[in-house]
Design an enzyme around this catalytic site. Structure first.
Site, PDB file in Angstrom:
ATOM      1  CG  ASP A  98      -0.065  -0.424   2.338  1.00 34.82           C
ATOM      2  OD1 ASP A  98       1.176  -0.156   2.438  1.00 34.82           O
ATOM      3  OD2 ASP A  98      -0.745  -0.763   3.561  1.00 34.82           O
ATOM      4  CD  GLU A 120       0.964  -6.650   2.910  1.00 35.03           C
ATOM      5  OE1 GLU A 120       1.831  -7.214   3.583  1.00 35.03           O
ATOM      6  OE2 GLU A 120       0.888  -5.506   2.740  1.00 35.03           O
ATOM      7  CD  GLU A 134       0.935   4.190   4.853  1.00 37.03           C
ATOM      8  OE1 GLU A 134      -0.069   4.931   5.540  1.00 37.03           O
ATOM      9  OE2 GLU A 134       1.892   4.565   4.922  1.00 37.03           O
ATOM     10  CG  HIS A 214       7.384   3.911   9.401  1.00 39.52           C
ATOM     11  ND1 HIS A 214       6.427   4.041   8.381  1.00 39.52           N
ATOM     12  CD2 HIS A 214       7.316   2.498   9.599  1.00 39.52           C
ATOM     13  CE1 HIS A 214       5.980   2.931   8.105  1.00 39.52           C
ATOM     14  NE2 HIS A 214       6.423   1.858   8.860  1.00 39.52           N
ATOM     15  NE  ARG A 216       3.526  10.796   4.178  1.00 38.43           N
ATOM     16  CZ  ARG A 216       4.772  10.492   3.858  1.00 38.43           C
ATOM     17  NH1 ARG A 216       5.208   9.042   3.988  1.00 38.43           N
ATOM     18  NH2 ARG A 216       5.475  10.955   2.998  1.00 38.43           N
ATOM     19  CG  HIS A 246      11.685   5.180   9.032  1.00 37.46           C
ATOM     20  ND1 HIS A 246      11.819   6.271   8.064  1.00 37.46           N
ATOM     21  CD2 HIS A 246      10.992   4.329   8.428  1.00 37.46           C
ATOM     22  CE1 HIS A 246      11.039   5.862   7.114  1.00 37.46           C
ATOM     23  NE2 HIS A 246      10.763   4.789   6.882  1.00 37.46           N
TER      24      HIS A 246
HETATM   25  C1  UD1 Z   1       7.038   4.571   3.331  1.00 38.55           C
HETATM   26  C2  UD1 Z   1       5.736   4.309   2.868  1.00 38.55           C
HETATM   27  C3  UD1 Z   1       4.886   3.432   3.992  1.00 38.55           C
HETATM   28  C4  UD1 Z   1       5.743   2.442   4.464  1.00 38.55           C
HETATM   29  C5  UD1 Z   1       7.165   2.789   4.994  1.00 38.55           C
HETATM   30  C6  UD1 Z   1       8.129   1.853   5.205  1.00 38.55           C
HETATM   31  C7  UD1 Z   1       4.300   5.923   1.449  1.00 38.55           C
HETATM   32  C8  UD1 Z   1       3.287   6.822   1.426  1.00 38.55           C
HETATM   33  N1  UD1 Z   1       4.612   5.360   2.648  1.00 38.55           N
HETATM   34  O1  UD1 Z   1       6.807   5.498   4.304  1.00 38.55           O
HETATM   35  O2  UD1 Z   1       3.449   2.812   3.641  1.00 38.55           O
HETATM   36  O3  UD1 Z   1       5.291   1.768   5.543  1.00 38.55           O
HETATM   37  O4  UD1 Z   1       7.792   3.507   3.774  1.00 38.55           O
HETATM   38  O5  UD1 Z   1       9.241   2.262   5.789  1.00 38.55           O
HETATM   39  O6  UD1 Z   1       4.640   5.072   0.634  1.00 38.55           O
HETATM   40  N2  UD1 Z   1      14.445   8.371   3.915  1.00 38.55           N
HETATM   41  C9  UD1 Z   1      15.490   8.148   3.661  1.00 38.55           C
HETATM   42  N3  UD1 Z   1      16.218   6.872   3.329  1.00 38.55           N
HETATM   43  C10 UD1 Z   1      15.591   5.885   3.213  1.00 38.55           C
HETATM   44  C11 UD1 Z   1      14.235   6.082   3.311  1.00 38.55           C
HETATM   45  C12 UD1 Z   1      13.616   7.047   3.662  1.00 38.55           C
HETATM   46  O7  UD1 Z   1      16.348   9.245   3.798  1.00 38.55           O
HETATM   47  O8  UD1 Z   1      16.466   5.028   2.605  1.00 38.55           O
HETATM   48  C13 UD1 Z   1      13.896   9.371   4.306  1.00 38.55           C
HETATM   49  C14 UD1 Z   1      13.788  10.645   3.114  1.00 38.55           C
HETATM   50  O9  UD1 Z   1      13.988  11.990   3.807  1.00 38.55           O
HETATM   51  C15 UD1 Z   1      12.192  10.446   2.433  1.00 38.55           C
HETATM   52  C16 UD1 Z   1      11.616  10.160   3.872  1.00 38.55           C
HETATM   53  O10 UD1 Z   1      12.211   9.292   4.746  1.00 38.55           O
HETATM   54  O11 UD1 Z   1      11.973  11.578   2.074  1.00 38.55           O
HETATM   55  C17 UD1 Z   1      10.193   9.622   3.663  1.00 38.55           C
HETATM   56  O12 UD1 Z   1      10.036   8.453   2.758  1.00 38.55           O
HETATM   57  P1  UD1 Z   1       8.747   7.996   2.245  1.00 38.55           P
HETATM   58  O13 UD1 Z   1       9.160   6.712   1.359  1.00 38.55           O
HETATM   59  O14 UD1 Z   1       8.189   9.149   1.727  1.00 38.55           O
HETATM   60  O15 UD1 Z   1       8.011   7.822   3.427  1.00 38.55           O
HETATM   61  P2  UD1 Z   1       8.015   6.712   4.461  1.00 38.55           P
HETATM   62  O16 UD1 Z   1       7.533   7.253   5.726  1.00 38.55           O
HETATM   63  O17 UD1 Z   1       9.395   6.215   4.587  1.00 38.55           O
HETATM   64  N1  UDP Z   2      13.347  -4.025   9.293  1.00 38.62           N
HETATM   65  C1  UDP Z   2      14.373  -4.133   8.985  1.00 38.62           C
HETATM   66  N2  UDP Z   2      15.362  -3.328   9.510  1.00 38.62           N
HETATM   67  C2  UDP Z   2      14.968  -2.347  10.594  1.00 38.62           C
HETATM   68  C3  UDP Z   2      13.554  -2.352  10.840  1.00 38.62           C
HETATM   69  C4  UDP Z   2      12.670  -3.041  10.310  1.00 38.62           C
HETATM   70  O1  UDP Z   2      14.961  -4.941   8.194  1.00 38.62           O
HETATM   71  O2  UDP Z   2      15.649  -1.634  11.127  1.00 38.62           O
HETATM   72  C5  UDP Z   2      12.438  -4.902   8.486  1.00 38.62           C
HETATM   73  C6  UDP Z   2      11.257  -5.610   9.425  1.00 38.62           C
HETATM   74  O3  UDP Z   2      11.456  -6.827   9.982  1.00 38.62           O
HETATM   75  C7  UDP Z   2      10.071  -5.870   8.490  1.00 38.62           C
HETATM   76  C8  UDP Z   2      10.356  -4.536   7.660  1.00 38.62           C
HETATM   77  O4  UDP Z   2      11.547  -4.090   7.808  1.00 38.62           O
HETATM   78  O5  UDP Z   2      10.307  -6.852   7.516  1.00 38.62           O
HETATM   79  C9  UDP Z   2       9.089  -3.644   8.029  1.00 38.62           C
HETATM   80  O6  UDP Z   2       9.375  -2.190   7.465  1.00 38.62           O
HETATM   81  P1  UDP Z   2       8.742  -0.971   7.854  1.00 38.62           P
HETATM   82  O7  UDP Z   2       8.375  -0.958   9.184  1.00 38.62           O
HETATM   83  O8  UDP Z   2       9.733   0.177   7.417  1.00 38.62           O
HETATM   84  O9  UDP Z   2       7.380  -1.017   6.787  1.00 38.62           O
HETATM   85  P2  UDP Z   2       5.786  -1.468   7.214  1.00 38.62           P
HETATM   86  O10 UDP Z   2       5.986  -2.853   7.249  1.00 38.62           O
HETATM   87  O11 UDP Z   2       5.206  -0.481   8.187  1.00 38.62           O
HETATM   88  O12 UDP Z   2       5.305  -0.927   5.733  1.00 38.62           O
END
Ligand code: UD1
Ligand code: UDP
Length: 374
Positions: A98, A120, A134, A214, A216, A246
């Site tokens: 999602d 999923e 999501e 993490h 939003r 995160h």
């Molecule tokens: C996203 C997904 C969420 C998912 C989550 C898993 C959307 C809207 N949200 O949220 O559904 O549960 O990923 O973790 O699709 N960033 C880094 N490096 C990285 C990753 C993120 O610096 O490797 C920082 C950046 O500033 C980026 C911010 O995190 O802009 C947000 O990342 P984004 O993918 O937009 O949202 P998440 O909160 O990670």
């Molecule tokens: N995970 C990881 N490293 C971390 C934290 C989580 O590999 O430091 C893994 C965790 O085991 C799970 C996935 O990342 O499989 C979950 O990701 P996240 O919580 O970012 O996203 P969500 O599942 O909420 O979309």
């Protein structure tokens, strides 16, 4: 007969973890031409997973920007995928879950006349703002998808309630369990500098509480309240909190400013997948708002306290492996205390069967597409 061309499209850490077992299986099928496109909605956190599973993307849109917004992220993905589809010419794309990548990927494929297979599918809270965005993402993806791989019967029923044709829905279990089981197997003779570092910094006589967060909808006040609760919990000398934070700046800022110098709290960068599984194995309980962790923890016998107001994983609540505690500091603290102080309750919560699958979801998806599962 020409080979069926499949393109796996994903962009974030959890999508990569949940797609990896399916990609591995499909790459070994000579009757398919299987390619991978990452949007890199996440960068470092995605690359950690690609490295671990040895996935080399055929296309990389590299869209991540620090502090990115949903609109600009969506338009970068939509634009980028148009070109990828023109080159790759897939018969169908796979999307997972999602995220913005999965929904915009599905939309781009629909606009390009390409089929969409959704892994999923069918998770719902029916609250448009929790989780945000999501819940709406996955509802939109359901409208766009041609095949729906639902992890559970509940997810299938959610799709039926929305009028999706029954013959387009398959219950497969969640592919995260396939990924988890392969990670657990690997850990039997695995070590890494991160695991060595953790082993030397953790005190084995203290109970370990593992934290992630993490979402939003918790940015701002919600994260402050979560951190206040953790600070309070950390006052107990019989436990230690480990929190891989995160990389989102909206998470990093409150967490490091409130918990940076707190005794019994170890903050660290996001961990690689095997290292995180290792930490889950060594933890007493998990405090999280993560979707994937709610699904994984029961396989490791770890109770989960879910720091959200709603969950689309009601199977875990019903099975008793997870409890919703929201972001209210007193509710979080009380729920942690209860599990720390009540051994019988803890044993009961940690001995439940995982309702999300048995590690064979990827094989089921393959059998569906090769006509072996009817
Ligand atoms: C996203 C997904 C969420 C998912 C989550 C898993 C959307 C809207 N949200 O949220 O559904 O549960 O990923 O973790 O699709 N960033 C880094 N490096 C990285 C990753 C993120 O610096 O490797 C920082 C950046 O500033 C980026 C911010 O995190 O802009 C947000 O990342 P984004 O993918 O937009 O949202 P998440 O909160 O990670
Ligand atoms: N995970 C990881 N490293 C971390 C934290 C989580 O590999 O430091 C893994 C965790 O085991 C799970 C996935 O990342 O499989 C979950 O990701 P996240 O919580 O970012 O996203 P969500 O599942 O909420 O979309």
């Amino acid at each position: 007969m020409s080979k069926k061309k499949y393109l796996f499209v994903f962009g974030t850490r959890p999508e990569a973890i949940k797609m990896a077992p399916v990609i591995r299986l499909f790459k070994n099928q000579p009757q398919f031409d299987t390619q991978v496109c990452v949007t890199a909605q996440h960068r470092e956190m995605l690359d950690q997973v690609l490295d671990f599973f040895g996935i080399k993307p055929d296309f990389d849109l590299d869209v991540m920007k620090k502090g990115q917004g949903l609109v600009s992220l969506s338009s970068a993905i939509l634009d980028g995928l148009k070109e990828v589809f023109q080159q790759a010419k897939p018969d169908a794309i796979f999307v997972q879950g999602d995220t913005t990548t999965s929904t915009i990927g599905a939309l781009a494929a629909f606009y390009s006349g390409i089929k969409v297979y959704h892994i999923e599918a069918g998770l719902r809270t029916l609250n448009r703002f929790s989780p945000y965005p999501e819940e709406v993402n996955r509802q939109v993806t359901a409208r766009l998808a041609d095949l729906h791989f639902a992890p559970t019967i509940t997810a299938k029923n959610n799709l039926l309630d929305e009028g999706i044709e029954p013959d387009k829905i398959w219950v497969t279990g969640n592919t995260v369990i396939d990924a988890l089981l392969s990670g657990i197997e690997l850990l039997e003779d695995y070590s890494s500098p991160e695991i060595e570092q953790l082993t030397s910094s953790l005190n084995p006589s203290k109970k370990l509480i593992l934290v992630t967060g993490h979402r939003r909808e918790s940015f701002g006040d919600g994260f402050k309240k979560i951190c206040i609760a953790l600070k309070k919990i950390a006052q107990r000398s019989d436990l230690q909190i480990v929190y891989p934070v995160h990389l989102n700046p909206k998470v990093q800022e409150p967490v490091y400013s409130i918990l940076g110098d707190v005794e019994n709290v170890l903050l660290m960068e996001p961990l690689g997948y095997p290292e995180f599984i290792w930490l889950m194995q060594h933890s007493y309980l998990v405090l999280t708002d993560s979707g994937g962790i709610q699904e994984e923890a029961p396989s490791l016998g770890k109770p989960v306290l879910v720091m959200r107001d709603h969950t689309e994983r009601m199977e875990a609540i019903e099975a008793g492996t997870a409890e919703l505690v929201g972001t209210n500091p007193s509710l979080i603290t009380q729920s942690v205390e209860r599990l720390l102080n009540n051994e019988a309750l803890y044993r009961e919560r940690s001995a439940k069967k995982n309702p999300f699958g048995d590690g064979k979801a990827s094989m089921q998806i393959l059998e569906i597409l090769t006509g072996k599962k009817v």
